[in-house]
Design a protein around this motif. Structure first.
Motif, PDB file in Angstrom:
ATOM      1  N   SER A 117      22.314 -61.099  13.797  1.00 48.12           N
ATOM      2  CA  SER A 117      23.212 -59.999  13.422  1.00 48.12           C
ATOM      3  C   SER A 117      22.661 -58.625  13.757  1.00 48.12           C
ATOM      4  CB  SER A 117      23.510 -60.060  11.917  1.00 48.12           C
ATOM      5  OG  SER A 117      22.332 -59.791  11.177  1.00 48.12           O
ATOM      6  N   GLU A 118      21.419 -58.570  14.190  1.00 50.49           N
ATOM      7  CA  GLU A 118      20.818 -57.240  14.352  1.00 50.49           C
ATOM      8  C   GLU A 118      21.429 -56.464  15.524  1.00 50.49           C
ATOM      9  OE1 GLU A 118      16.651 -56.487  13.351  1.00 50.49           O
ATOM     10  OE2 GLU A 118      16.432 -55.945  15.463  1.00 50.49           O
ATOM     11  N   ILE A 119      21.815 -55.220  15.239  1.00 49.56           N
ATOM     12  CA  ILE A 119      22.249 -54.332  16.309  1.00 49.56           C
ATOM     13  C   ILE A 119      21.405 -53.065  16.251  1.00 49.56           C
ATOM     14  CG2 ILE A 119      24.645 -55.072  16.613  1.00 49.56           C
ATOM     15  CD1 ILE A 119      25.416 -52.822  14.650  1.00 49.56           C
ATOM     16  N   ASP A 120      21.326 -52.410  17.379  1.00 52.53           N
ATOM     17  CA  ASP A 120      20.563 -51.182  17.451  1.00 52.53           C
ATOM     18  C   ASP A 120      21.585 -50.062  17.523  1.00 52.53           C
ATOM     19  OD1 ASP A 120      18.984 -49.011  18.336  1.00 52.53           O
ATOM     20  OD2 ASP A 120      17.491 -50.443  19.050  1.00 52.53           O
ATOM     21  N   ARG A 121      21.553 -49.169  16.561  1.00 52.33           N
ATOM     22  CA  ARG A 121      22.501 -48.067  16.604  1.00 52.33           C
ATOM     23  C   ARG A 121      21.783 -46.752  16.335  1.00 52.33           C
ATOM     24  NH1 ARG A 121      27.920 -47.749  17.197  1.00 52.33           N
ATOM     25  NH2 ARG A 121      28.636 -45.690  16.615  1.00 52.33           N
ATOM     26  N   LYS A 125      17.642 -50.106  13.522  1.00 57.15           N
ATOM     27  CA  LYS A 125      18.013 -51.517  13.594  1.00 57.15           C
ATOM     28  C   LYS A 125      18.800 -51.874  12.342  1.00 57.15           C
ATOM     29  CE  LYS A 125      14.521 -52.971  16.792  1.00 57.15           C
ATOM     30  NZ  LYS A 125      15.274 -52.298  17.859  1.00 57.15           N
ATOM     31  N   LEU A 126      20.022 -52.350  12.547  1.00 55.82           N
ATOM     32  CA  LEU A 126      20.895 -52.660  11.418  1.00 55.82           C
ATOM     33  C   LEU A 126      21.221 -54.144  11.462  1.00 55.82           C
ATOM     34  CD1 LEU A 126      23.420 -49.725  12.048  1.00 55.82           C
ATOM     35  CD2 LEU A 126      21.340 -49.649  10.692  1.00 55.82           C
ATOM     36  N   ARG A 127      21.276 -54.765  10.278  1.00 54.67           N
ATOM     37  CA  ARG A 127      21.560 -56.197  10.280  1.00 54.67           C
ATOM     38  C   ARG A 127      22.113 -56.650   8.939  1.00 54.67           C
ATOM     39  NH1 ARG A 127      16.141 -56.052   8.476  1.00 54.67           N
ATOM     40  NH2 ARG A 127      15.061 -55.619  10.381  1.00 54.67           N
ATOM     41  N   VAL A 128      22.599 -57.885   8.907  1.00 52.71           N
ATOM     42  CA  VAL A 128      22.982 -58.515   7.647  1.00 52.71           C
ATOM     43  C   VAL A 128      21.681 -58.887   6.954  1.00 52.71           C
ATOM     44  CG1 VAL A 128      24.167 -60.475   6.596  1.00 52.71           C
ATOM     45  CG2 VAL A 128      25.127 -59.365   8.629  1.00 52.71           C
ATOM     46  N   ASP A 129      21.528 -58.427   5.713  1.00 48.73           N
ATOM     47  CA  ASP A 129      20.218 -58.505   5.074  1.00 48.73           C
ATOM     48  C   ASP A 129      19.992 -59.718   4.191  1.00 48.73           C
ATOM     49  OD1 ASP A 129      18.947 -55.958   5.785  1.00 48.73           O
ATOM     50  OD2 ASP A 129      20.685 -55.091   4.780  1.00 48.73           O
ATOM     51  N   ALA A 130      21.070 -60.386   3.795  1.00 50.48           N
ATOM     52  CA  ALA A 130      20.864 -61.422   2.782  1.00 50.48           C
ATOM     53  C   ALA A 130      21.883 -62.541   2.940  1.00 50.48           C
ATOM     54  CB  ALA A 130      20.980 -60.795   1.389  1.00 50.48           C
ATOM     55  N   ILE A 131      21.551 -63.665   2.325  1.00 51.12           N
ATOM     56  CA  ILE A 131      22.469 -64.801   2.297  1.00 51.12           C
ATOM     57  C   ILE A 131      22.681 -65.178   0.828  1.00 51.12           C
ATOM     58  CG2 ILE A 131      22.754 -67.255   2.855  1.00 51.12           C
ATOM     59  CD1 ILE A 131      21.146 -66.737   5.422  1.00 51.12           C
ATOM     60  N   MET A 302      30.861 -56.470  11.368  1.00 51.78           N
ATOM     61  CA  MET A 302      29.582 -55.902  10.946  1.00 51.78           C
ATOM     62  C   MET A 302      29.267 -54.614  11.705  1.00 51.78           C
ATOM     63  SD  MET A 302      29.126 -57.764   8.518  1.00 51.78           S
ATOM     64  CE  MET A 302      27.829 -56.693   7.920  1.00 51.78           C
ATOM     65  N   LEU A 303      29.679 -54.531  12.966  1.00 45.68           N
ATOM     66  CA  LEU A 303      29.456 -53.291  13.721  1.00 45.68           C
ATOM     67  C   LEU A 303      30.132 -52.128  12.990  1.00 45.68           C
ATOM     68  CD1 LEU A 303      28.347 -52.035  16.422  1.00 45.68           C
ATOM     69  CD2 LEU A 303      30.685 -52.224  17.267  1.00 45.68           C
ATOM     70  N   ALA A 304      31.371 -52.365  12.557  1.00 43.77           N
ATOM     71  CA  ALA A 304      32.105 -51.290  11.868  1.00 43.77           C
ATOM     72  C   ALA A 304      31.469 -50.995  10.506  1.00 43.77           C
ATOM     73  CB  ALA A 304      33.568 -51.682  11.708  1.00 43.77           C
ATOM     74  N   LEU A 305      31.157 -52.021   9.748  1.00 44.80           N
ATOM     75  CA  LEU A 305      30.630 -51.790   8.397  1.00 44.80           C
ATOM     76  C   LEU A 305      29.217 -51.196   8.423  1.00 44.80           C
ATOM     77  CD1 LEU A 305      31.977 -54.911   6.451  1.00 44.80           C
ATOM     78  CD2 LEU A 305      32.697 -52.524   6.205  1.00 44.80           C
ATOM     79  N   LEU A 306      28.398 -51.690   9.337  1.00 43.60           N
ATOM     80  CA  LEU A 306      27.034 -51.151   9.412  1.00 43.60           C
ATOM     81  C   LEU A 306      27.047 -49.709   9.925  1.00 43.60           C
ATOM     82  CD1 LEU A 306      25.251 -54.353  10.790  1.00 43.60           C
ATOM     83  CD2 LEU A 306      24.790 -53.285   8.574  1.00 43.60           C
TER      84      LEU A 306
ATOM     85  N   VAL B 264      29.164 -55.836  25.965  1.00 38.98           N
ATOM     86  CA  VAL B 264      28.460 -55.674  24.685  1.00 38.98           C
ATOM     87  C   VAL B 264      28.682 -56.889  23.795  1.00 38.98           C
ATOM     88  CG1 VAL B 264      28.245 -53.163  24.435  1.00 38.98           C
ATOM     89  CG2 VAL B 264      30.455 -54.225  24.066  1.00 38.98           C
ATOM     90  N   PRO B 265      28.128 -58.026  24.195  1.00 39.86           N
ATOM     91  CA  PRO B 265      28.354 -59.254  23.422  1.00 39.86           C
ATOM     92  C   PRO B 265      27.942 -59.102  21.955  1.00 39.86           C
ATOM     93  CG  PRO B 265      26.590 -59.541  25.056  1.00 39.86           C
ATOM     94  CD  PRO B 265      27.258 -58.248  25.361  1.00 39.86           C
ATOM     95  N   GLU B 266      26.960 -58.231  21.692  1.00 40.60           N
ATOM     96  CA  GLU B 266      26.484 -58.065  20.321  1.00 40.60           C
ATOM     97  C   GLU B 266      27.471 -57.282  19.460  1.00 40.60           C
ATOM     98  OE1 GLU B 266      25.407 -56.592  22.991  1.00 40.60           O
ATOM     99  OE2 GLU B 266      24.712 -54.548  22.616  1.00 40.60           O
TER     100      GLU B 266
END
Ligand code: B12
Ligand code: SF4
Lengths: 446, 313
Positions: A117-121, A125-131, A302-306, B264-266
């Motif tokens: 889930s990690e993206i670089d913005r 580095k942003l990602r989903v942190d938990a399950i 997740m891109l939008a929310l992060l 941008v597949p990610e």
């Protein structure tokens, strides 16, 4: 909420013995209120004073860490209601829910989604942190098997164990106690048993109650049972209830120092429709949810929310900036093109990303404009021809390149004439307006 | 310890501003508390969602939104009707074709389109210039006259042209959209200037300038929050005009709504991503306090109306 000097004074010995180094107890109280002294300096302070003042000094919303190791996430510890008052500190933790009925394939897919889930913005580095493993089956063994799948499949990722049944939590936590999971949730019915597990395993414990009064009562009860790291769920599921209840919790904690609600909030905006879920989650991001458990974590969502989380949690006083420099993009050589932009992180990373996309090695001159975007800096008189000329002349870039051509952003085309005057011998080329025009622009020249 | 609900005492209230005429007229504003806090104030009107159309075909709009508009984009009147049929509370006509860098259409042409659009729908109409401050004065004057009696929102009046644009709105009994640049004091200043020239403050809609998710959204968000606080808590009459956000125009130019999946597949699939971008931007503005939104994608607007219903309870 901090106590005033006079309020603090009430709890001091009032002997004016000066042992603290201040002429009077009141003077010392004033220093304490201004956080310029510590109560330790008064040897005669009573236990009661230490307790009251200690509590007042504690942050209005307790900071809680979930998980262990480098992927542990801190949440809570916020001090304001509106980001412009100071800033929001600990970004919302996003978790994805995996039901124990999803054991096997479906769970594996979600675990994989978290891991990728990690993206670089804008350099972060942003990602989903938990399950969050959800007890849907009521079967402790089944629950434990999914917890195991998560622990094995996504080591390091913070875990939320969700069941109202203490026996199920016991089975799950036995497999991940070292990861400092969050238990969801203690209720009025199971509080003793859940508190006991949380204490034993040093886990944090979420409280689930129907409404704020019940939540307050439950919070006091569980705190009385000796658990300090609490998380709150007042039961809000609709957007309206989320805004209202979370606002009341935040206000009570920050403005009234109301301790029973001075903890991070956990939200469950889950919906069948993923866009609806994203909308409800966005409300949580803006309105004080510290942890948000989602049903699904599609990449677009997740891109939008992060991105929203990143926007809301940036420091309003300081735009994110990069250092002034001549950056090399790709294997730039003497004859590679030279472009200029400002040091606003967003501008820099967008432009850099597009230059990378173009696969044309380039030099990118980043000028310090106090973190303003190109147009804003231009409008503010900080991205002017003379300043650019001075920067280029002093940057030493001429040693790295064998040409004298500078490409400027299309939006400031108006600068090109004056720039050519101020940079004798240079050719100024106007690039595209939007950075996404750069790949075709650069390729066409190459 | 029992919880005493910590309520704010609000001394101010947002003006009610009605747009349109007849059965489909819409009123915005009226809030007497910070957004959606119904436990301490009243929200007589829900935020309104306008869909944007133009006097020219949406050729330079990204594929995703162009597809959603479909064939309707070919004619402004048809397009307006399409918006109405797709559940829009209002239609926002942007006279983009009048921009000197576009087709440089004349004020008369613009007025004709405005009249056609006004005749095609019975929901309220917002009429926007192309953003060229100078040209907009003639264009908006003509368009305002051509839609007299329709109680439209005319805009945008900006620092450079507010006198003429406000005069056009006033002479034809329209409401006015006043845009300032992302600054609480500038927003207030423009409202003061407008009232000083005799334009009633109860007829102004404030546009604090929008920005897209990921591209400065937080600036607009905090400016709106501060405007709302000044209006309600400090009872500042110059801040009590409803707030509108021009969402679509900012969203539908960023990379996130255009980049193909393969690049941008990610980032996930373009269709969903683009729609989410407009929806989440809109959600941000609503949460901060916007009373009226201009959007482009009918699907995104539909979703936001769903959220508004949920927030109003
Ligand atoms: C957020 C914002 C602000 C923020 C500042 C944010 C920041 N850190 O810069 C604040 C609120 C402080 C602000 C203030 C002002 N702002 Co302002 N602001 C904006 C806004 C909404 C977004 C700016 C942004 O973040 N853009 C994103 C970045 C990435 O854009 P960018 O740097 O330009 O980069 C893009 C391109 O230029 C290109 N690019 C960049 N580098 C390069 C390099 C090359 C070689 C190439 C080819 C391309 C390229 O790629 C990028 C993406 O495509 C814009 C409006 C808008 N929607 O764009 C107005 C805008 C820039 N602001 C404007 C103005 C006038 C101001 C003020 C002067 C007004 C005021 N309020 O007092 C002040 C000045 C600030 C000061 N200190 O005095 C105007 C400028 C008008 C003009 N054409 O001159 C704009 C355009 C608004 C408008 N439509 O009127 N602003
Ligand atoms: S040491 Fe304690 S008792 Fe003595 S003056 Fe200072 S505050 Fe008062």
């Amino acid at each position: 909420m901090a106590l005033s000097g006079v309020e603090i004074f009430k709890h001091l010995p009032k002997t004016n013995c000066k042992k603290c180094g201040h002429p009077t107890c009141l003077a010392f109280a004033m220093k304490l209120a201004a956080k310029q002294a510590s109560l330790d300096a008064c040897p005669d302070a009573s236990e009661d004073a230490k307790k009251v003042l200690g509590e007042a000094a504690a942050p209005p919303i307790r900071g809680i860490t979930i998980g262990a190791g480098d992927k542990a996430v801190k949440t809570g510890d916020e001090i304001c209601l509106f980001r412009h008052e100071k800033k929001f500190f600990n970004p919302t933790v996003f978790a994805v829910a995996i039901k124990d009925t999803e054991a096997g394939e479906a769970a594996a897919r979600k675990i994989e989604a978290v891991k990728t889930s990690e993206i670089d913005r804008v350099g972060q580095k942003l990602r989903v942190d938990a399950i969050a493993v959800i007890d849907e089956s009521g079967d402790a063994a089944k629950f434990a098997s999914v917890v195991k799948q998560v622990v094995d499949g996504a080591p390091g990722v913070a875990i939320i164990l969700a069941s109202k049944n203490p026996a199920v939590i016991e089975a799950g936590i036995a497999l991940c106690a070292d990861k400092k999971p969050l238990i969801y949730a203690a209720t009025a019915e199971n509080a003793e048993a859940m508190a006991k597990i949380a204490k034993e395993k040093k886990a944090s414990l979420a409280l689930s109650a129907d409404g704020l009064d019940a939540l307050t009562a439950l919070s006091e009860k569980v705190k009385g049972l000796g658990v300090d790291d609490l998380v709150l769920d007042p039961g809000a599921r609709k957007a309206k209830d989320m805004v209202e209840q979370y606002t009341i919790i935040r206000r009570a904690a920050i403005k009234k120092n109301f301790k029973p609600l001075g903890y991070p909030v956990i939200a469950f905006p889950g919906r069948g429709d993923s866009v609806s879920e994203a909308m409800a989650a966005s409300i949580g991001v803006m309105k004080y949810a510290s942890i948000i458990v989602l049903n699904t974590i599609e990449k677009w969502k997740m891109l939008a929310l992060l991105s929203l989380r990143q926007n809301i949690y940036t420091d309003p006083q300081v735009p994110m900036q990069v250092a002034q420099n001549i950056y090399k993009v790709g294997d730039a050589k003497e004859n590679s093109p030279l472009m200029i932009t400002t040091n606003f992180s967003l501008s820099y990373f967008i432009v850099r990303g597009e230059v990378e996309n173009s696969k044309v090695p380039s030099w990118l001159a980043v000028m310090d404009n106090e973190g303003l975007s190109v147009l804003t800096a231009w409008a503010a008189g900080k991205f002017t021809a003379s300043r650019i000329a001075q920067f280029i002349a002093e940057s030493g870039v001429e040693k790295s390149i064998n040409h004298k051509e500078l490409i400027i952003p299309g939006y400031v085309a108006i600068l090109s004439g004056t720039l050519e005057e101020k940079l004798p011998g240079w050719k100024i080329t106007v690039g595209p307006r939007e950075a996404n025009g750069l790949p075709s622009f650069l390729k066409a020249r190459a | 310890m029992a919880l005493v609900i910590p309520k704010e005492t609000y001394s101010g209230k947002i003006y009610n501003v009605q747009l349109g005429a007849g059965a489909k007229a819409v009123t915005i504003g009226g809030a007497s508390a910070l957004p959606f806090l119904a436990f301490e104030g009243a929200f007589p009107n829900k935020p309104a969602v306008a869909l944007e159309i133009m006097d020219i075909a949406p050729d330079d709009w990204p594929e995703t939104v162009k597809k959603a508009v479909g064939g309707a984009g070919a004619s402004p009147a048809k397009w307006a009707k399409f918006c109405q049929d797709n559940g829009a509370d209002m239609v926002a006509l942007r006279l983009m074709g009048t921009h000197p860098d576009q087709q440089n259409k004349s004020a008369e042409e613009a007025a004709k389109v405005a009249a056609e659009v006004a005749a095609a729908v019975d929901i309220p109409l917002i009429i926007l210039g192309s953003g060229h401050a100078e040209k907009d004065t003639q264009v908006l004057q003509a368009a305002a006259a051509a839609t007299r009696g329709k109680n439209c929102a005319i805009g945008k009046a900006v620092e450079e042209n507010y006198k003429t644009v406000a005069a056009a709105a006033m002479a034809n009994d329209h409401k006015l959209i006043a845009m300032s640049q992302l600054d609480v004091n500038l927003a207030k200043q423009l409202n003061i200037l407008l009232t000083q020239m005799g334009f009633a403050k109860e007829r102004i809609i404030m546009d604090p300038m929008s920005s897209a998710l990921g591209y400065g959204l937080e600036y607009t968000y905090s400016v709106i929050e501060r405007i709302r606080q000044a209006a309600l808590l400090q009872n500042d009459p110059m801040m009590q005009t409803p707030v509108m956000c021009d969402i679509g125009a900012n969203v539908w130019k960023v990379k996130e709504v255009m980049a193909p999946d393969a690049d941008v597949p990610e980032w996930g699939g373009l269709e969903d991503r683009a729609l989410a971008w407009e929806v989440i931007t809109a959600s941000g503005m609503l949460t901060a306090g916007a009373d009226m939104l201009i959007m482009r994608h009918p699907g995104a607007a539909g979703k936001i109306k769903e959220l508004i219903a949920e927030l109003m309870g």
